[in-house]
Design an enzyme around this catalytic site. Structure first.
Site, mmCIF file in Angstrom:
data_model
loop_
_atom_site.group_PDB
_atom_site.id
_atom_site.type_symbol
_atom_site.label_atom_id
_atom_site.label_comp_id
_atom_site.label_asym_id
_atom_site.label_seq_id
_atom_site.Cartn_x
_atom_site.Cartn_y
_atom_site.Cartn_z
ATOM 1 N N GLN A 25 0.835 -1.256 0.126
ATOM 2 C CA GLN A 25 0.149 0.036 -0.196
ATOM 3 C C GLN A 25 1.347 1.209 0.005
ATOM 4 O OE1 GLN A 25 -0.321 -2.319 1.688
ATOM 5 N NE2 GLN A 25 -2.992 -2.664 2.460
ATOM 6 N N GLU A 26 1.720 1.363 0.633
ATOM 7 C CA GLU A 26 2.609 2.269 0.916
ATOM 8 C C GLU A 26 3.686 2.400 -0.493
ATOM 9 O OE1 GLU A 26 5.046 3.398 5.104
ATOM 10 O OE2 GLU A 26 4.277 0.731 4.773
ATOM 11 N N PHE A 27 3.927 1.633 -1.037
ATOM 12 C CA PHE A 27 4.374 1.623 -2.064
ATOM 13 C C PHE A 27 4.277 2.297 -2.653
ATOM 14 C CE2 PHE A 27 5.864 0.383 -6.709
ATOM 15 C CZ PHE A 27 7.412 0.467 -6.124
ATOM 16 N N ASP A 28 2.092 1.751 -3.560
ATOM 17 C CA ASP A 28 0.928 2.576 -4.366
ATOM 18 C C ASP A 28 1.458 3.404 -3.944
ATOM 19 O OD1 ASP A 28 1.472 -0.434 -5.161
ATOM 20 O OD2 ASP A 28 -0.475 -1.042 -4.199
ATOM 21 N N LEU A 43 27.784 -21.283 -26.611
ATOM 22 C CA LEU A 43 28.870 -21.298 -25.471
ATOM 23 C C LEU A 43 28.876 -23.423 -26.477
ATOM 24 C CD1 LEU A 43 27.007 -20.490 -21.881
ATOM 25 C CD2 LEU A 43 29.630 -19.972 -23.125
ATOM 26 N N GLU A 59 28.258 -21.861 -12.734
ATOM 27 C CA GLU A 59 26.790 -20.725 -12.015
ATOM 28 C C GLU A 59 25.965 -21.606 -12.707
ATOM 29 O OE1 GLU A 59 27.916 -17.026 -15.030
ATOM 30 O OE2 GLU A 59 29.074 -16.042 -13.533
ATOM 31 N N LYS A 64 23.187 -22.394 -15.852
ATOM 32 C CA LYS A 64 23.124 -21.678 -17.042
ATOM 33 C C LYS A 64 21.760 -21.464 -17.321
ATOM 34 C CE LYS A 64 24.020 -23.016 -21.499
ATOM 35 N NZ LYS A 64 22.490 -22.698 -22.391
ATOM 36 N N ASP A 107 17.134 -20.668 -18.664
ATOM 37 C CA ASP A 107 17.878 -21.285 -20.111
ATOM 38 C C ASP A 107 16.183 -20.026 -20.056
ATOM 39 O OD1 ASP A 107 17.185 -22.977 -22.203
ATOM 40 O OD2 ASP A 107 15.522 -23.649 -20.461
ATOM 41 N N ARG A 157 20.142 -11.280 -28.674
ATOM 42 C CA ARG A 157 20.839 -11.731 -28.717
ATOM 43 C C ARG A 157 20.258 -11.720 -31.232
ATOM 44 N NH1 ARG A 157 23.928 -17.268 -27.002
ATOM 45 N NH2 ARG A 157 23.270 -18.467 -29.043
ATOM 46 N N GLU A 199 20.677 -12.988 -18.597
ATOM 47 C CA GLU A 199 18.901 -14.162 -19.663
ATOM 48 C C GLU A 199 18.223 -13.239 -18.876
ATOM 49 O OE1 GLU A 199 20.603 -16.019 -21.367
ATOM 50 O OE2 GLU A 199 19.598 -17.419 -21.485
ATOM 51 N N TYR A 208 25.225 -12.121 -16.402
ATOM 52 C CA TYR A 208 26.790 -12.581 -15.732
ATOM 53 C C TYR A 208 27.455 -12.780 -16.377
ATOM 54 C CZ TYR A 208 23.870 -15.278 -19.784
ATOM 55 O OH TYR A 208 22.926 -14.508 -20.845
ATOM 56 N N LYS A 217 33.775 -21.124 -15.999
ATOM 57 C CA LYS A 217 33.908 -20.569 -16.910
ATOM 58 C C LYS A 217 35.673 -19.893 -15.870
ATOM 59 C CE LYS A 217 30.418 -17.560 -17.219
ATOM 60 N NZ LYS A 217 28.904 -16.252 -17.295
ATOM 61 N N LYS A 251 25.256 -29.647 -19.706
ATOM 62 C CA LYS A 251 24.394 -29.631 -19.514
ATOM 63 C C LYS A 251 23.514 -31.310 -19.211
ATOM 64 C CE LYS A 251 23.132 -26.764 -23.445
ATOM 65 N NZ LYS A 251 22.823 -26.781 -24.422
ATOM 66 N N CYS A 284 -20.479 -40.437 -17.696
ATOM 67 C CA CYS A 284 -20.232 -38.469 -17.175
ATOM 68 C C CYS A 284 -20.071 -38.573 -15.237
ATOM 69 C CB CYS A 284 -20.823 -37.636 -17.632
ATOM 70 S SG CYS A 284 -20.911 -35.761 -16.506
ATOM 71 N N CYS A 331 -22.513 -36.030 -14.551
ATOM 72 C CA CYS A 331 -24.401 -36.017 -14.390
ATOM 73 C C CYS A 331 -24.667 -37.410 -14.757
ATOM 74 C CB CYS A 331 -24.642 -34.934 -15.558
ATOM 75 S SG CYS A 331 -23.991 -35.766 -17.410
ATOM 76 N N CYS A 342 -19.847 -35.967 -23.094
ATOM 77 C CA CYS A 342 -20.895 -36.201 -22.059
ATOM 78 C C CYS A 342 -21.645 -34.847 -22.179
ATOM 79 C CB CYS A 342 -20.678 -35.166 -20.496
ATOM 80 S SG CYS A 342 -22.640 -35.143 -20.481
ATOM 81 N N CYS A 374 -25.796 -30.433 -17.766
ATOM 82 C CA CYS A 374 -24.499 -31.506 -16.704
ATOM 83 C C CYS A 374 -23.424 -30.268 -17.057
ATOM 84 C CB CYS A 374 -23.210 -32.212 -17.872
ATOM 85 S SG CYS A 374 -21.525 -33.052 -16.916
HETATM 86 P P1 AMP Z 1 23.596 -22.197 -26.158
HETATM 87 O O1 AMP Z 1 22.552 -21.205 -26.173
HETATM 88 O O2 AMP Z 1 23.012 -23.223 -26.200
HETATM 89 O O3 AMP Z 1 24.612 -21.795 -27.482
HETATM 90 O O4 AMP Z 1 23.700 -21.166 -24.122
HETATM 91 C C1 AMP Z 1 24.514 -20.199 -24.423
HETATM 92 C C2 AMP Z 1 23.923 -19.466 -24.375
HETATM 93 O O5 AMP Z 1 23.205 -19.829 -22.601
HETATM 94 C C3 AMP Z 1 24.182 -17.597 -23.963
HETATM 95 O O6 AMP Z 1 24.187 -16.485 -24.928
HETATM 96 C C4 AMP Z 1 23.930 -17.087 -22.963
HETATM 97 O O7 AMP Z 1 22.233 -16.998 -23.730
HETATM 98 C C5 AMP Z 1 23.004 -18.565 -22.089
HETATM 99 N N1 AMP Z 1 23.114 -18.440 -20.181
HETATM 100 C C6 AMP Z 1 22.882 -18.956 -20.107
HETATM 101 N N2 AMP Z 1 23.057 -18.412 -17.788
HETATM 102 C C7 AMP Z 1 24.606 -18.346 -18.847
HETATM 103 C C8 AMP Z 1 25.064 -18.060 -17.255
HETATM 104 N N3 AMP Z 1 25.735 -17.928 -16.154
HETATM 105 N N4 AMP Z 1 26.786 -17.483 -18.268
HETATM 106 C C9 AMP Z 1 26.966 -17.436 -19.395
HETATM 107 N N5 AMP Z 1 25.586 -17.302 -20.596
HETATM 108 C C10 AMP Z 1 24.319 -18.218 -20.479
HETATM 109 ZN ZN ZN Z 2 -22.275 -34.611 -17.656
#
Ligand code: AMP
Ligand code: ZN
Length: 707
Positions: free
Chosen positions: A73-76, A122, A152, A154, A156, A175, A213, A265, A327, A351, A445, A448, A463, A469
């Protein structure tokens, strides 16, 4: 020499280059240039600036640190004060004000932008042995030097590059093909965890780029797909597709609503003072970004442990991951190793195998949808899968049940592959109880009791008791009021059931007989909710004809089909009078849909409902305006759209083509009338068009044509 830029270039090992840049890196100009001393702002301007800073700070606590510092609320309240002041003072507008996080529904189109430094992918690995190979190659490339490794997640999602100047976000680019991407700044600004303006007292470079990401958290993803399922829109296969699709939307207000998040990252920039990746990431975190979890791993055993641990722990994360990234930590080593044409030599992805769990099938329930289709659902002992607890999995239909040969009490394998609803991919027959019976599909069903009918040519049972129904009745009410249909707020699953049980609403037309008094007379019904519903009902009378068709719950008539019908048939009387053959002659309307429409209007009670809705004042025809703006200038023309445009978005061009009687087709053939081409038309398309001798028309020529 630009230290970070060269990290992403392909070049031979060259110690000179490395030393030169490393030494340059010692004497950086990192401090953001503070703006020239200006007269101190006063009055409303000062208050605006103060509010922006305060809101940015609370935003960071909430969305990045997960530690709210004030109540919603305060934020709003503060937000409203800022909105009011900005409305009074357009001269102090700022596109990066926290008020801009809600986005806009003006469509923007995307400019293509060349990355200052290419965005690479990568290399992949699938086992610890492959990670070891990678490390050996890296060491060899560095002449046997020791290396420090960081691990780190990865993430998705979809990658993004965001540039800041003097602490302000200036651009966000996808990208794309790695060299050029789309400028999606307007959409990225709506992502609450991405800082728009960095705190003034921090020590960041004048200009830098962060890469990370964009993700759709599981919770947002599930909410979105639930909504889409309800509106019969195609579901997103996974959070990655949902994030990528959302980021490319033309309507930033919708992007804002969908709840994206972002983890970073990489930090890039000229003459950065950091020696290691971890140091750089700590800096990025301190400036207010959400940063990938980064851990230094001292040995190959530590790498192995990291893999084992996160293969489990990632399941509890709020966002999807598809692996890990290793890395080298030293930025000098990054520079020395360089990259191949596709990926850096100083990082590798690891992976994971797709996630699968084994759990016990408690029982199979059979659920009735609004169109009467029966869906078998496996009810499971709860199990944690990709960050969410799974208790139910769809068994789709009778054929799937038979293929799986699933028995009562079986231990089953559940996967959350692409789809939102987890699926059962197999049964562990070894653990089956000797007396277990195969799961049988119901014949009647479950609600019913009516005998089920099998839809011809399909695996589904329905059904047929459409009008009595209960789940079918309440399902139709819920569908009618949904956002993409009549958009009547305040009637969810529970209220729909309550309206039905109380006898107030048996069908959708009854909604228009509701009054505030009748609503508040219901159990636990607040005046406020009643008013909200009545307001929604009143407003629904302006909802365009195509959505009225969609709202009727005619089987197989989803949102898109409803649009096609409205555009071609123009009003409800014609629609009700058309034969199946006439309907099937409309492009995109198949015989199955045509048959279903005819059957729907053959039922007297449906015709009654339509009459009552008409009487209530709903739109039963295209508006005058829509009819008037239609022309036949493109009648019979098949048009391919390609490239990037300046004046209208692609979606708008599609609508313009349809408005003028043309048809938008996706691929070029001899039958194509012409190509509406923007900038950067794909080379393959261009070649094909030239080979077939098809005209290419640019934006301005096209707009002249339909003037
Ligand atoms: P790929 O698309 O399978 O070739 O994987 C490369 C992509 O992984 C990069 O372009 C990033 O978008 C993604 N990615 C996700 N997490 C990381 C991370 N911690 N460091 C680098 N790339 C990452
Ligand atoms: Zn039914």
């Amino acid at each position: 020499m630009d230290l970070q830029r060269s990290l992403f270039d392909d070049f031979e090992n060259n110690d000179n280059v490395a030393e030169q840049s490393a030494s340059k890196a010692q004497q950086p100009d990192t401090k953001a240039q503070q703006p020239e001393a200006k007269a101190q702002p006063t009055g409303d301007e000062a208050r605006i600036l103060e509010l922006r800073e305060t809101l940015n700070r609370h935003n960071h606590s909430y969305y990045v640190l997960n530690q709210p510092t004030i109540s919603d609320q305060e934020f709003d309240h503060l937000m409203r004060e800022l909105q009011d002041l900005e409305a009074q003072h357009p001269e102090f507008a700022d596109p990066l004000s926290p008020t801009q996080r809600v986005g806009s529904d003006l469509s923007q189109g995307f400019q293509q932008v060349t990355h200052e430094r290419p965005m690479m992918s990568l290399g992949n690995s699938y086992s610890i042995a492959e990670v070891q190979d990678f490390l050996r190659r890296a060491k060899d490339g560095l002449g046997g030097e020791p290396v420090e490794i960081v691990g780190e997640m990865k993430y998705d999602g979809t990658s993004i590059s965001v540039t800041y100047e003097n602490g302000r976000l200036v651009r966000a680019v996808t990208r794309g093909d790695g060299v050029r991407g789309d400028d999606v700044t307007a959409n990225v600004i709506t992502i609450r965890s991405i800082p728009l303006e960095l705190p003034k007292d921090m020590d960041y470079p004048t200009r830098f780029e962060v890469r990370g990401e964009i993700l759709m958290p599981w919770a947002s993803f599930e909410r979105l797909n639930k909504e889409r399922a309800f509106n019969e829109e195609p579901l997103f296969a996974n959070p990655r597709n949902a994030a990528a699709g959302t980021l490319k939307m033309q309507n930033s207000a919708e992007v804002a609503r969908r709840g994206l998040d972002a983890y970073f990252y990489f930090l890039l920039g000229d003459n950065l003072p950091y020696k290691t990746h971890t140091e750089a990431m700590e800096a990025v975190r301190s400036w207010g970004f959400k940063v990938a979890h980064t851990e230094v791993l001292e040995s190959i055993d530590a790498v192995s442990d990291f893999i084992e641990r996160w293969d489990q722990d990632r399941k509890t994360l709020p966002v999807a991951t598809d692996g890990l990234v290793f890395k080298l930590n030293s930025l000098r080593q990054w520079l020395n190793l360089g990259a191949t044409a596709k990926s850096p030599r100083w990082a590798i992805a690891y992976k994971f195998a797709p996630e699968r769990e084994c759990t016990k099938l408690k029982f199979v329930s059979f659920e009735v949808g609004r169109t009467g289709v029966i869906t078998p659902v496996a009810n499971l002992d709860p199990v944690l899968l990709s960050g969410t607890i799974v208790k139910r999995a769809s068994l789709h239909n009778e054929d799937i049940i038979r293929q799986l040969d699933i028995h009562d009490g079986d231990m089953v394998y559940v996967e959350k592959g692409g789809e939102i609803i987890p699926k059962i991919v197999g049964v562990d027959t070894k653990q089956r109880q000797p007396d277990a019976q195969p799961v049988k599909f119901v014949t009647h069903c479950p609600v019913c009791g009516t005998a089920l009918q099998r839809i011809e040519g399909e695996a589904a049972w329905v059904c047929p008791n459409k009008w009595e129904c209960k789940p079918q009745i309440t399902g139709r009410i819920e569908h009618f009021v949904a956002r993409h249909a009549m958009n009547i707020d305040g009637i969810g699953e529970e209220v729909a059931a309550q309206l039905h049980e109380s006898g107030l609403v048996d069908n959708i037309a009854d909604l228009y007989d509701l009054t505030i008094d009748r609503l508040v007379a219901l159990d636990r019904f607040q005046l406020k909710s009643a008013q909200r519903i009545m307001r929604g009902i009143e407003q629904s009378k302006q909802v365009p004809f195509e959505r009225v068709i969609f709202a009727l719950s005619i089987q197989f008539v989803g949102e898109t089909t409803a649009k096609v019908l409205a555009r071609n048939v123009h009003n409800i009387d014609r629609l009700m009078a058309m034969s199946a053959d006439e309907l099937a002659a409309i492009p995109e309307i198949g015989p199955k849909i045509a048959q279903s429409i005819v059957e729907f209007f053959a039922v007297d009670s449906n015709r009654d409902i339509v009459e009552r809705l008409r009487w209530a004042g709903l739109q039963m025809a295209l508006s005058e305006q829509e009819l008037a703006s239609r022309t036949t200038k493109l009648e019979g023309k098949k048009i391919v759209i390609s490239g990037v445009f300046q004046h209208h978005s692609r979606e708008e061009y599609k609508a313009i083509i349809e408005q003028n009687g043309g048809k938008n087709v996706s691929s070029i053939s001899k039958a194509t009338s012409f190509i509406l081409a923007g900038d950067n038309m794909g080379p393959a398309k261009l070649e094909k068009a030239q080979k077939l001798g098809i005209d290419i028309i640019n934006e301005d020529q096209f707009l002249m044509m339909i003037e």
